[in-house]
Design an enzyme around this catalytic site. Sequence first.
Site, mmCIF file in Angstrom:
data_model
loop_
_atom_site.group_PDB
_atom_site.id
_atom_site.type_symbol
_atom_site.label_atom_id
_atom_site.label_comp_id
_atom_site.label_asym_id
_atom_site.label_seq_id
_atom_site.Cartn_x
_atom_site.Cartn_y
_atom_site.Cartn_z
ATOM 1 C CD GLU A 29 52.736 27.059 75.552
ATOM 2 O OE1 GLU A 29 51.990 28.073 76.178
ATOM 3 O OE2 GLU A 29 52.161 26.646 74.654
ATOM 4 C CD GLU A 60 49.075 26.205 73.186
ATOM 5 O OE1 GLU A 60 49.220 26.266 72.162
ATOM 6 O OE2 GLU A 60 49.531 26.982 73.861
ATOM 7 C CG PHE A 83 45.938 31.616 80.222
ATOM 8 C CD1 PHE A 83 45.237 32.505 81.212
ATOM 9 C CD2 PHE A 83 47.285 32.074 79.600
ATOM 10 C CE1 PHE A 83 46.047 33.475 81.721
ATOM 11 C CE2 PHE A 83 47.914 33.290 80.200
ATOM 12 C CZ PHE A 83 47.544 33.853 81.106
ATOM 13 C CG ASP A 85 41.082 30.174 78.371
ATOM 14 O OD1 ASP A 85 40.007 31.353 78.460
ATOM 15 O OD2 ASP A 85 41.960 30.566 79.672
ATOM 16 C CG PHE A 86 46.360 28.629 75.753
ATOM 17 C CD1 PHE A 86 45.355 29.698 75.604
ATOM 18 C CD2 PHE A 86 47.729 29.013 76.254
ATOM 19 C CE1 PHE A 86 45.689 31.068 75.937
ATOM 20 C CE2 PHE A 86 48.010 30.359 76.547
ATOM 21 C CZ PHE A 86 47.120 31.431 76.365
ATOM 22 C CB ILE A 87 42.224 22.880 76.760
ATOM 23 C CG1 ILE A 87 42.345 21.316 76.906
ATOM 24 C CG2 ILE A 87 40.945 23.445 76.702
ATOM 25 C CD1 ILE A 87 43.731 20.808 76.903
ATOM 26 C CG HIS A 129 44.433 34.797 77.869
ATOM 27 N ND1 HIS A 129 44.097 35.389 76.638
ATOM 28 C CD2 HIS A 129 45.611 34.380 77.837
ATOM 29 C CE1 HIS A 129 45.070 35.185 75.979
ATOM 30 N NE2 HIS A 129 45.996 34.659 76.538
#
Lengths: 323, 319
Positions: A29, A60, A83, A85-87, A129
Site C-alpha cells: 500500500e 492485505e 503496520f 497490526d494489519f497482518i 498500530h
Amino acid sequence: MSKKTYLQALNEALRQEMERDEKVFIIGEDVGQFGGCFGVTQGLFDTFGEGRVMDTPITESAIVGTAAGAAASGLRPVAELMFVDFIGVSMDQLFNQAAKMRFMFGGKATVPMTLRMPQGAGIGAAAQHSQSLEAWFMHVPGLKVAIPSTPYDAKGMLISAIRDENPVVFLEHKLLYGVDGDVPDESYTVELGKADIKREGTDVTIVATSLMVHTALAAAEKLQADGISAEVVDPRCLQPLDKETILGSVKKTNALVVAHEAVGFAGPGAEIAAMVAEEALDYLDAPIKRVAAPFCPVPFSPPLEQAYIPNEDDIVAAVKSIR
Amino acid sequence: MSPDKKMMVSMYETMNRIRLFETKLQEFFAAGRIPGFVHLYLGEEAVATGACAGLTNQDKITSTHRGHGHLLAKGGDLKLMMAEIFGRKDGYCKGKGGSMHIADFDLGILGANGIVGGGGPLALGAALANKYEKTDAVVICFFGDGASNQGTTQESLNMASAWKLPLVFVNENNGYGISCPQCKSMAVTDIADRAAAYDMPGVVVDGNDVLAVHEAVSEAVKRARKGEGPSLVECKTYRWRGHFEGDACTYRCDEELKEWMAKDPIPRFEEKLVESGVLKKKDLKEIKARIEKEVGEAVEFAEQSPLPEASALMDDVYA
C-alpha cells in the site's frame, strides 16, 4: 562505509537487490510514488517504475497472497504491510498458504517472499498500530523471522531475506528508522539465524531484540557504573534462533535477562527462557528474568504509552534483582 | 469456439477419469481405507473438464478442498494422486498433504487448498507473474459458491480487474456451502452478477454441460491471453455426495438429488458425442473400460507404496 539511518539502509538494500535481480519487485500500500508510509521505498518508483514498485488496493490478503503466489511462480516479491497490526487481516495467506506450501506439497514449492512490516510503540499510534507481534510468526513452522536492530543489520539481513528461498517475515521498529550507524555502500549479507553480541560482558547476559537492543545497551552503561558487566546479545532472527550464541553467553555469565517490547506472556522471551532452562540450567546462578510489555493493548496517551514500553531502568532493576 | 474431435475425446476421458477415480475413493473411504476426510467431486465433472481443456502446462490453476477433479482435468497423475490420498510415500506430496493439498507445479497445479477462499490471492500472484514475465499464460482460479462470499475472493476479483491480470475465475456453484443453501448465504441468485461490481464480464453456464463450460471459459481465457483482463464464469452444478464423505446430508432432499442426477453430465455428453459422430457407442465402452483399468492400476500403485517413515517428518519445512 558511511553513516546511514536504518531507513536508508533498508532503502539501499531494496535498490541494490532490484538492480541485481529483475525478479525482485515491491508490492504494498502506497509504496510507489508516495514512497511508503514511513518512507522506506522512497525513490524506488522513480527508478524502477510501476512495473516493479506496485501500489495495491488496501486489501492485505491480496497483498500477502499475491506475494506468495508470485513467489511460488518464480518471482522474488518484497511485500510491505503498512503496520504489522494489519497482518490480522491477511494472516491466512501468510500462515496457512505461504508458510505451509512447501511442506504440504512434499517439497515441490519454493516461496521466496519477504514480508516487511513496521512494528512497535512510541509514536502515539495506539492499540491497532503499535504492537510487537514477533511471537505470532516464530510459532509458525515454515516462516523465518528477522528482527534487525541496527542499520548495518537491517541492510544485510534484508538482502539475505530477499535471497532466501523461504518466506521471511521482516520486522522493523518504527523508532529505529531514524537511528544511524555505519553501513557499507556495497551490497553484503548478514546471515539469517546468526546472533550478534552487541556488547561484551561477564556478569549477566541480556538477550534483547529490535529497539530493546538499544535500551539494553543504555542499561548496560548504567550497570557498568555500578560495577556490573553486562553482555548484550541480539538474536537478530527469532526463527531460526541462534541458540549456540545465547547458550555460550549464558555459560560465561551464569545469569540471563531477556528484554523485548512484545508482551511478556507467551512472548519470544518465554521461548528463549525455556530453551536456556532446558539446555543450560546448571550454568545459571539465579532465576531467569524477563523484561517485556505488560499484558494489555498498547495505550494511546503519552504517559500511558511510556508506562507500557519497557525502559532501561526496568532492565537495570531486573539485572540487579539477580546480580 | 467448439473443440475439435481430439479434444472432445480427451474431455470424455477426463470426465470418466474423475468419475471412476471418485467412485473408487467413495468405496475406499466407506471401507475405512483412507485416513482423514475426502470431499468428492462426483456430479461436477463437466466443470473442471470443460474449464481445463485446451490449457497448457504453462497455464496454472488454483484449486479447492474439492480438488480431485481439477487436478485430474489439469493432467494430474492418477497413481501419484491415489497414493497421496492413501497417505503413502510415493504420493504427490510424499504423504505430507493428502486429499486437500495436492500440487504439481510442472503441470501448473498450484495446489488444492484446505481454506475456503484461500486460492484467490495465490491466483493473483501467479497471474501477476505471467504478466511480469510477459508470457501469454493464464491462471484459472476455481472457487465454490461458499468461497464466493469470502473477503479474499472479493479482494482478488477487485485487484485482478484493477490490474487487468490474465485470470479466469471459475465459480462452481453447487448450491450449498457445506449445509447452508445459497439462498441463506447470499442475496443474489447468480454469483456472476458480482462481476459487474468489478467491471469484468460475468456469465452463467450450465455446469453440467461440458461443452457450454468449455465455450464460456475458452472465451474468458482468450480474453485473458490478449491482456484484456479477468472474467467470471459461474457454472451451476450439484454435488452428488455430501460436503464430505460421511455427511448425512440432512439439509437437502432426495428429490433434489434425483433431479440433478438425472442431469448427469456424462450421459449428456455421450449423447452429443454419438450424435455428432465423434465416438460410437462401443468406443464409449472401450474408453470407460480403459480408464477403469487405469484407476485399478492407480489403486494397486497406492496399495503397494510404503507408508512414509517417521524420519521424513521434518523434511521440507524449509527450503
